[in-house]
Design a protein around this motif. Structure first.
Motif, PDB file in Angstrom:
ATOM      1  N   TRP A  59       3.116 -15.287   0.669  1.00  0.00           N
ATOM      2  CA  TRP A  59       2.224 -14.175   0.944  1.00  0.00           C
ATOM      3  C   TRP A  59       2.637 -12.970   0.107  1.00  0.00           C
ATOM      4  O   TRP A  59       3.812 -12.763  -0.186  1.00  0.00           O
ATOM      5  CB  TRP A  59       2.294 -13.827   2.440  1.00  0.00           C
ATOM      6  CG  TRP A  59       1.589 -12.544   2.817  1.00  0.00           C
ATOM      7  CD1 TRP A  59       0.278 -12.386   3.124  1.00  0.00           C
ATOM      8  CD2 TRP A  59       2.193 -11.250   2.936  1.00  0.00           C
ATOM      9  NE1 TRP A  59       0.006 -11.068   3.419  1.00  0.00           N
ATOM     10  CE2 TRP A  59       1.174 -10.357   3.309  1.00  0.00           C
ATOM     11  CE3 TRP A  59       3.490 -10.760   2.749  1.00  0.00           C
ATOM     12  CZ2 TRP A  59       1.413  -8.991   3.506  1.00  0.00           C
ATOM     13  CZ3 TRP A  59       3.732  -9.408   2.934  1.00  0.00           C
ATOM     14  CH2 TRP A  59       2.694  -8.541   3.317  1.00  0.00           C
ATOM     15  N   LYS A  60       1.649 -12.152  -0.296  1.00  0.00           N
ATOM     16  CA  LYS A  60       1.914 -10.914  -1.030  1.00  0.00           C
ATOM     17  C   LYS A  60       1.182  -9.759  -0.341  1.00  0.00           C
ATOM     18  O   LYS A  60       0.068  -9.933   0.156  1.00  0.00           O
ATOM     19  CB  LYS A  60       1.417 -11.009  -2.477  1.00  0.00           C
ATOM     20  CG  LYS A  60       2.064 -12.118  -3.298  1.00  0.00           C
ATOM     21  CD  LYS A  60       3.499 -11.801  -3.636  1.00  0.00           C
ATOM     22  CE  LYS A  60       4.074 -12.880  -4.554  1.00  0.00           C
ATOM     23  NZ  LYS A  60       5.507 -12.660  -4.823  1.00  0.00           N
ATOM     24  N   PRO A  61       1.795  -8.585  -0.285  1.00  0.00           N
ATOM     25  CA  PRO A  61       1.103  -7.434   0.327  1.00  0.00           C
ATOM     26  C   PRO A  61      -0.068  -6.971  -0.528  1.00  0.00           C
ATOM     27  O   PRO A  61      -0.103  -7.202  -1.740  1.00  0.00           O
ATOM     28  CB  PRO A  61       2.205  -6.373   0.397  1.00  0.00           C
ATOM     29  CG  PRO A  61       3.178  -6.747  -0.669  1.00  0.00           C
ATOM     30  CD  PRO A  61       3.148  -8.245  -0.742  1.00  0.00           C
ATOM     31  N   ASP A  62      -1.022  -6.323   0.115  1.00  0.00           N
ATOM     32  CA  ASP A  62      -2.201  -5.780  -0.555  1.00  0.00           C
ATOM     33  C   ASP A  62      -1.922  -4.330  -0.919  1.00  0.00           C
ATOM     34  O   ASP A  62      -1.928  -3.438  -0.054  1.00  0.00           O
ATOM     35  CB  ASP A  62      -3.419  -5.888   0.367  1.00  0.00           C
ATOM     36  CG  ASP A  62      -4.690  -5.373  -0.289  1.00  0.00           C
ATOM     37  OD1 ASP A  62      -4.624  -4.919  -1.444  1.00  0.00           O
ATOM     38  OD2 ASP A  62      -5.751  -5.408   0.364  1.00  0.00           O
ATOM     39  N   PHE A  63      -1.662  -4.066  -2.183  1.00  0.00           N
ATOM     40  CA  PHE A  63      -1.288  -2.720  -2.617  1.00  0.00           C
ATOM     41  C   PHE A  63      -2.469  -1.757  -2.600  1.00  0.00           C
ATOM     42  O   PHE A  63      -2.267  -0.543  -2.690  1.00  0.00           O
ATOM     43  CB  PHE A  63      -0.675  -2.775  -4.021  1.00  0.00           C
ATOM     44  CG  PHE A  63       0.685  -3.423  -4.054  1.00  0.00           C
ATOM     45  CD1 PHE A  63       1.830  -2.664  -3.907  1.00  0.00           C
ATOM     46  CD2 PHE A  63       0.808  -4.794  -4.204  1.00  0.00           C
ATOM     47  CE1 PHE A  63       3.087  -3.263  -3.924  1.00  0.00           C
ATOM     48  CE2 PHE A  63       2.054  -5.395  -4.221  1.00  0.00           C
ATOM     49  CZ  PHE A  63       3.196  -4.627  -4.076  1.00  0.00           C
ATOM     50  N   SER A  64      -3.687  -2.274  -2.478  1.00  0.00           N
ATOM     51  CA  SER A  64      -4.862  -1.401  -2.435  1.00  0.00           C
ATOM     52  C   SER A  64      -5.237  -1.017  -1.002  1.00  0.00           C
ATOM     53  O   SER A  64      -6.125  -0.187  -0.790  1.00  0.00           O
ATOM     54  CB  SER A  64      -6.052  -2.079  -3.112  1.00  0.00           C
ATOM     55  OG  SER A  64      -6.431  -3.258  -2.404  1.00  0.00           O
ATOM     56  N   SER A  65      -4.577  -1.628  -0.038  1.00  0.00           N
ATOM     57  CA  SER A  65      -4.900  -1.371   1.365  1.00  0.00           C
ATOM     58  C   SER A  65      -4.370  -0.010   1.818  1.00  0.00           C
ATOM     59  O   SER A  65      -3.361   0.498   1.305  1.00  0.00           O
ATOM     60  CB  SER A  65      -4.310  -2.472   2.252  1.00  0.00           C
ATOM     61  OG  SER A  65      -4.471  -2.164   3.618  1.00  0.00           O
ATOM     62  N   GLU A  66      -5.058   0.567   2.819  1.00  0.00           N
ATOM     63  CA  GLU A  66      -4.584   1.822   3.400  1.00  0.00           C
ATOM     64  C   GLU A  66      -3.429   1.599   4.368  1.00  0.00           C
ATOM     65  O   GLU A  66      -2.730   2.541   4.742  1.00  0.00           O
ATOM     66  CB  GLU A  66      -5.740   2.517   4.139  1.00  0.00           C
ATOM     67  CG  GLU A  66      -6.886   2.942   3.223  1.00  0.00           C
ATOM     68  CD  GLU A  66      -7.997   3.640   3.987  1.00  0.00           C
ATOM     69  OE1 GLU A  66      -7.902   3.714   5.236  1.00  0.00           O
ATOM     70  OE2 GLU A  66      -8.948   4.104   3.337  1.00  0.00           O
ATOM     71  N   TYR A 107       5.147  -1.394   4.411  1.00  0.00           N
ATOM     72  CA  TYR A 107       6.153  -1.878   5.349  1.00  0.00           C
ATOM     73  C   TYR A 107       5.496  -2.470   6.594  1.00  0.00           C
ATOM     74  O   TYR A 107       6.010  -3.428   7.190  1.00  0.00           O
ATOM     75  CB  TYR A 107       7.141  -0.766   5.715  1.00  0.00           C
ATOM     76  CG  TYR A 107       6.710   0.158   6.815  1.00  0.00           C
ATOM     77  CD1 TYR A 107       7.055  -0.109   8.140  1.00  0.00           C
ATOM     78  CD2 TYR A 107       5.942   1.288   6.538  1.00  0.00           C
ATOM     79  CE1 TYR A 107       6.655   0.741   9.161  1.00  0.00           C
ATOM     80  CE2 TYR A 107       5.538   2.135   7.548  1.00  0.00           C
ATOM     81  CZ  TYR A 107       5.901   1.863   8.857  1.00  0.00           C
ATOM     82  OH  TYR A 107       5.503   2.700   9.877  1.00  0.00           O
ATOM     83  N   VAL A 108       4.330  -1.927   6.992  1.00  0.00           N
ATOM     84  CA  VAL A 108       3.613  -2.453   8.153  1.00  0.00           C
ATOM     85  C   VAL A 108       3.037  -3.829   7.819  1.00  0.00           C
ATOM     86  O   VAL A 108       3.085  -4.756   8.643  1.00  0.00           O
ATOM     87  CB  VAL A 108       2.497  -1.479   8.585  1.00  0.00           C
ATOM     88  CG1 VAL A 108       1.665  -2.092   9.713  1.00  0.00           C
ATOM     89  CG2 VAL A 108       3.083  -0.149   9.029  1.00  0.00           C
TER      90      VAL A 108
END
Length: 481
Positions: A3-10, A14-15
Motif C-alpha cells: 500500500w502507498k499513501p495518497d499524497f493528494s489527499s487532505e 500519518y493518519v
C-alpha cells in the motif's frame, strides 16, 4: 507493504499510515505477535519522512495496538477483537519461528522484495531480460494449439510422456543417452534439489560443492539439517585434488556441481577437469548432482560434454531446465537418473504438488518438438554475447582501478572482485537506496565478502551504463570515508 499513501489527499499522511496499519491488524494480516518493519524501512517503502512514520506508530502504541522497545522492535500486541475475547488469539509469530524450513538470508529477502520496485536497476538478477523472452512466439504457439491440443488435467507422475520423449531426443544431441522412463519433469531445477534432499538423503548428511556456490544462497539442504562443505575452485573448475580428503573427513553423501558457466563465478569446467572429477568420484563411490541449467548459453564454442554423457556407472543425477534459456515463468525442468531414483522422486513430487503444470509441459514440448527451442537459443546466445561485451567495456571504463574480473565464455555472470577495502553491507544498502540492486558475494560464500555477482542478462543496456557508473562512484566514495 504493497500500500502507498495518497499524497493528494487532505487526510494527513500519518493518519493514512495509521489507518492502513490498523486495517492490516484488524484483518489478521498482522496478527498479535507480528514484528512490524522498522521505522526507517517503512518510511522508505512508503516514500515519507521517518518522523511521519514515528507519529503514526506512536498513536497506535497509545491505543494499545502496538508495543515497541529498543531491542525487540515494534510488535502487534492487541487488536479490537482481542480486547473483547475471553482468551488470547494464537501467537502466529511463535508458529513462524517454529517452522523447520530455514528463512532466506536477510540480504536475499531484501533482494527478492527490491526486484519488483519500480525504477530499480537490477545488476545481479540471474534471469533473462523481458526483452529476450519469446513472448510473441509463445502467444503464437497457444493460438495454434488446435493443431496439437493440450489437456487441463493432471499428468502422469513422471510428467507428460511426449515432453519426456522430446527431452530424450534433445539430450542425445549433447551426448546423454537415456529413455523417457528415466526422466522426471519438475517445476524447475530448484524443485529437483528439494526432492533429492527429502527423498534420497538422510538428515545430517554432508554435501560437497564448489565454494562459492548458488547452493549457499538457498536453504534446500540446510533445512534438512544437512551440511554444505565447500571445495576450492580455480580457473578450470572445482579442485578435484581435495575431493577424497573432504569426502573422508566429512563422510560426504554426494557432490553438487555446476560445471558449465558456474553460478556465481561464470567458470567453465575444462574437459580434463571433468574427466578427473568423474574418475575420482567413481573411485570414491561418490554420487554427483550435475546442475546444467546454463550449458546452452555458450558464446564462441559449446562447452565440453556433460558429466552425465560419460557416466557408465550411473553416478550422476542430471538436472536440466528451461528457466535460464526460454522462460522462468514456465517452471519446467527435468531430472535424469536411474529408474528407481526417478520412481522415488516422482512419488514424492506427487505428494507435494501432484505434478507440474500440464499447460507448461505442453508448451515446453511444443518448443522442443517443433525445433523452435534451438532457433531461440541462437538468438539468446547472440544477445547475451553482445551484453557481455558491453558490460566488459563498461567495467574497463569504470572499474579498471578498483576491481578485477575474468571474461566468461557463456552464461549470465561476471564475478567481480573489488580491490578496494570497503564495507560491503554499506555498499549494498547505499546502492539500493540509489536504485541499484546488487548481489553481494557473501550470499554465495562467507569467504567472498569483497565480490559482487554482476549479471549482464537482465538489465537493459542503458541501465547497465547508469548502474555500473553509479556503482563505481559509490565504491570510491566509501573507500574515501
Amino acid at each position: 507493504m504493497d500500500w502507498k499513501p495518497d499524497f493528494s489527499s487532505e487526510i494527513p499522511l500519518y493518519v493514512q499510515i495509521k489507518d492502513s496499519i490498523k486495517l492490516k491488524i484488524s484483518l489478521g494480516e498482522w496478527a498479535v505477535g507480528t514484528k512490524i518493519p522498522a521505522q526507517r524501512t517503512l518510511a522508505d517503502q512508503l516514500g515519507v519522512n521517518r518522523s511521519t512514520v514515528v507519529t503514526a506508530l506512536s498513536d497506535l502504541i497509545d491505543e494499545g495496538l502496538l508495543e515497541g522497545n529498543t531491542k525487540g522492535g515494534t510488535r502487534v500486541v492487541n487488536n479490537a477483537w482481542n480486547l473483547l475475547a475471553a482468551s488470547p488469539p494464537p501467537d502466529w509469530s511463535s508458529y513462524v519461528q517454529a517452522g523447520t524450513y530455514y528463512p532466506n538470508q536477510p540480504a536475499i529477502q531484501q533482494i527478492n522484495r527490491a526486484e519488483f520496485q519500480e525504477g530499480i536497476i537490477r545488476l545481479g538478477t540471474g534471469e533473462l531480460s523481458p526483452d529476450l523472452l519469446p513472448s510473441a512466439q509463445m502467444k503464437k504457439i497457444f493460438e495454434e494449439s488446435s493443431l496439437n491440443p493440450f489437456a487441463l488435467g493432471y499428468e502422469e507422475p513422471k510428467g507428460n510422456l511426449y515432453l519426456r520423449k522430446q527431452i530424450t531426443a534433445y539430450l542425445q544431441g549433447i551426448g546423454i543417452h537415456t529413455s523417457p522412463s528415466a526422466i522426471l519433469i519438475v517445476s524447475g531445477a530448484l524443485q529437483a534439489l528439494q526432492l533429492i534432499s527429502i527423498g534420497l538423503l538422510q538428515r545430517g548428511s554432508s554435501i560437497l560443492l564448489e565454494s562459492p556456490s548458488y547452493l549457499y544462497s538457498i536453504h534446500v539442504f540446510q533445512s534438512s539439517a544437512m551440511k554444505l562443505i565447500g571445495l576450492p575452485m580455480d580457473e578450470e573448475g572445482v579442485r578435484t585434488d581435495h575431493i577424497s580428503r573432504y569426502k573422508k573427513g566429512h563422510n560426504a553423501s554426494l557432490l553438487y556441481t555446476i560445471p558449465s558457466f558456474h553460478n556465481p563465478t561464470g567458470t567453465l569446467m575444462t574437459e580434463a577437469r571433468r574427466q578427473d572429477l568423474m574418475t575420482i568420484c567413481a573411485d570414491e563411490g561418490l554420487p554427483i548432482i550435475e546442475d546444467d541449467a546454463y550449458r546452452e548459453l555458450w558464446f564462441d564454442n559449446p562447452p565440453p560434454l556433460p558429466l552425465k554423457a560419460r557416466d557408465p556407472n550411473a553416478l550422476v543425477l542430471y538436472l536440466g531446465s528451461l528457466s535460464k534459456t526460454l522462460s522462468p515463468g514456465l517452471r519446467i525442468g527435468w531430472v535424469v537418473a536411474p529408474e528407481p531414483v526417478i520412481e522415488r522422486l516422482a512419488d514424492i513430487k506427487m505428494q507435494n504438488d501432484y505434478g507440474s503444470s500440464s499447460v507448461s509441459q505442453w508448451a515446453a514440448a511444443e518448443w522442443l518438438g517443433r525445433g523452435l527451442y534451438q532457433e531461440h537459443l541462437v538468438f539468446v546466445r547472440e544477445q547475451l554475447q553482445m551484453r557481455r561485451d558491453h558490460t566488459v567495456q563498461l567495467l574497463q571504463t569504470h572499474f579498471k582501478d578498483i576491481a578485477e574480473w575474468s571474461v566468461p565464455a557463456g552464461g549470465f555472470y561476471i564475478w567481480l572482485r573489488l580491490t578496494l577495502d570497503i564495507p560491503m553491507h554499506m555498499l549494498f544498502e547505499r546502492a539500493c537506496k540509489e536504485g541499484v540492486l546488487l548481489n553481494p558475494g557473501s550470499i554465495y560464500s562467507r569467504h567472498t565478502g569483497n565480490y559482487l555477482r554482476i549479471s549482464y542478462a537482465y538489465a537493459k543496456q542503458e541501465e547497465l551504463e547508469i548502474g555500473l557508473k553509479q556503482l563505481a562512484i559509490l565504491i570510491k566514495l566509501l573507500h574515501r570515508e
